[in-house]
Scaffold this motif. Structure first.
Motif, PDB file in Angstrom:
ATOM      1  N   ILE A 107       3.256   3.336   1.170  1.00 53.73           N
ATOM      2  CA  ILE A 107       3.159   4.241  -0.138  1.00 53.73           C
ATOM      3  C   ILE A 107       4.096   4.144  -0.937  1.00 53.73           C
ATOM      4  CG2 ILE A 107       2.761   6.528  -0.903  1.00 53.73           C
ATOM      5  CD1 ILE A 107       1.640   7.342   1.750  1.00 53.73           C
ATOM      6  N   LEU A 111       1.455   0.244  -2.410  1.00 53.17           N
ATOM      7  CA  LEU A 111       0.153  -0.625  -1.926  1.00 53.17           C
ATOM      8  C   LEU A 111      -1.126   0.504  -1.720  1.00 53.17           C
ATOM      9  CD1 LEU A 111       1.959  -2.857   0.825  1.00 53.17           C
ATOM     10  CD2 LEU A 111       1.124  -3.426  -1.636  1.00 53.17           C
ATOM     11  N   TYR A 112      -1.015   1.504  -1.118  1.00 52.03           N
ATOM     12  CA  TYR A 112      -1.798   2.469  -1.088  1.00 52.03           C
ATOM     13  C   TYR A 112      -1.370   4.039  -1.317  1.00 52.03           C
ATOM     14  CZ  TYR A 112      -4.879  -0.769   1.043  1.00 52.03           C
ATOM     15  OH  TYR A 112      -6.048  -1.695   1.676  1.00 52.03           O
ATOM     16  N   MET A 115      -2.492   7.086   3.578  1.00 47.63           N
ATOM     17  CA  MET A 115      -2.399   6.269   4.590  1.00 47.63           C
ATOM     18  C   MET A 115      -2.874   7.307   5.774  1.00 47.63           C
ATOM     19  SD  MET A 115      -1.661   2.930   4.392  1.00 47.63           S
ATOM     20  CE  MET A 115      -1.109   2.771   6.172  1.00 47.63           C
ATOM     21  N   GLN A 151     -17.678   3.584   1.789  1.00 43.03           N
ATOM     22  CA  GLN A 151     -16.200   3.162   2.022  1.00 43.03           C
ATOM     23  C   GLN A 151     -16.329   2.563   3.344  1.00 43.03           C
ATOM     24  OE1 GLN A 151     -13.810   3.400   0.060  1.00 43.03           O
ATOM     25  NE2 GLN A 151     -15.019   4.852  -1.585  1.00 43.03           N
ATOM     26  N   GLU A 196      -7.448   4.945  -3.365  1.00 41.43           N
ATOM     27  CA  GLU A 196      -7.924   4.025  -2.065  1.00 41.43           C
ATOM     28  C   GLU A 196      -6.973   4.791  -0.893  1.00 41.43           C
ATOM     29  OE1 GLU A 196      -6.866   0.099  -3.078  1.00 41.43           O
ATOM     30  OE2 GLU A 196      -9.153  -0.348  -3.860  1.00 41.43           O
ATOM     31  N   ILE A 197      -7.435   4.298   0.134  1.00 48.27           N
ATOM     32  CA  ILE A 197      -6.957   4.842   1.622  1.00 48.27           C
ATOM     33  C   ILE A 197      -6.822   3.604   2.357  1.00 48.27           C
ATOM     34  CG2 ILE A 197      -7.111   6.239   3.644  1.00 48.27           C
ATOM     35  CD1 ILE A 197      -8.824   8.192   2.036  1.00 48.27           C
ATOM     36  N   GLY A 198      -5.530   3.426   2.809  1.00 45.64           N
ATOM     37  CA  GLY A 198      -5.200   2.418   3.834  1.00 45.64           C
ATOM     38  C   GLY A 198      -5.008   3.234   5.381  1.00 45.64           C
TER      39      GLY A 198
END
Length: 248
Positions: A107, A111-112, A115, A151, A196-198
């Motif tokens: 985070i 990047l995302y 998480m 998703q 977005e979710i990693g």
């Protein structure tokens, strides 16, 4: 801190006296700035254990508000403290706090913004003792949700999550349920707002002291998950309006 980002760990607690110390001991305090524990009117010595550990912020509900209601108090307090990254960690030692650092690095690096610690990536769930019935239900519900939400998460039902403050300020988590379906409603809100979710592989532990819900509550939760996904899809098609997406 990581990259100048203040990191706050929140722990929504209910009857966690026996597992709190083990969980707290593994928190990576080299990067974690503050810890918040919100006790949801436990009947055991959770608050006393938290005080003995020296947890910096201990909040207590005089009446049980439910799992979702507990998280709302946690996030409100974390934002009040000026958190840049908020990690939600169950104090029942089912998820390892050792993954807090890599989740926060993702985070903090941009990047995302969210998480999840996934029990389903790899073979950690069954190896850690997840009952096969729960594993099967998890996989079925996740497939259903991925189709309706468009998703590709490996699971929506983990209790180990990290968020940027921007996400928490954008979604209306206080409009979500006070019950267990809160987690799914909040993820749906996150996707609704275009975040977005990693995911990261997370080993898990199932043992007597770890929190779990009974069959009836599990069934209610599953129906709530299905309803949330259906409402999300119908709202995306413009066929209905929901209070969960009112800030979109």
């Amino acid at each position: 801190m990581i990259n100048g980002r203040k990191i706050v760990v929140v722990m929504p607690a209910y009857n966690a006296e026996q597992t709190l110390e083990r969980t707290y001991a593994e928190i990576p305090f080299g990067i974690v700035d503050e810890v918040i524990l919100t006790d949801d009117c436990s009947s055991d010595g959770t608050v006393g254990a938290a005080r003995r550990l020296g947890i910096s912020h201990i909040l207590r509900h005089e009446k049980n508000r439910g799992y979702g209601g507990n998280q709302k108090t946690c996030y409100d307090k974390a934002l009040e403290l000026g958190a840049d990254i908020v990690v939600m960690l169950h104090p029942d030692y089912q998820y390892t706090p050792l993954l807090i650092e890599p989740m926060c690095h993702v985070i903090a690096s941009g990047l995302y913004p969210v998480m999840l610690g996934s029990r389903i990536l790899g073979k950690g769930a069954l190896r850690g003792g997840m009952p096969r019935v729960k594993y099967f239900a998890n996989r079925c519900l996740t497939l259903f949700q991925n189709i309706l939400l468009n998703q590709k998460l490996s699971e929506y039902h983990t209790g180990f999550r990290a968020f940027s403050a921007e996400v928490l300020r954008t979604v209306d988590y206080n409009s979500c349920s006070d019950d267990f379906v809160f987690d799914n409603q909040m993820l749906a809100q996150i996707f609704w707002h275009g975040f977005e979710i990693g995911e990261i592989t997370c080993p898990t532990k199932y043992f007597e002291e770890a929190s779990s819900i009974n069959f009836r509550r599990s069934a209610v939760y599953g129906l709530g998950v299905i309803r949330t996904s259906l409402v999300y899809r119908l709202s995306k098609w413009g066929l209905i309006k929901s209070r969960l997406w009112k800030k979109s």
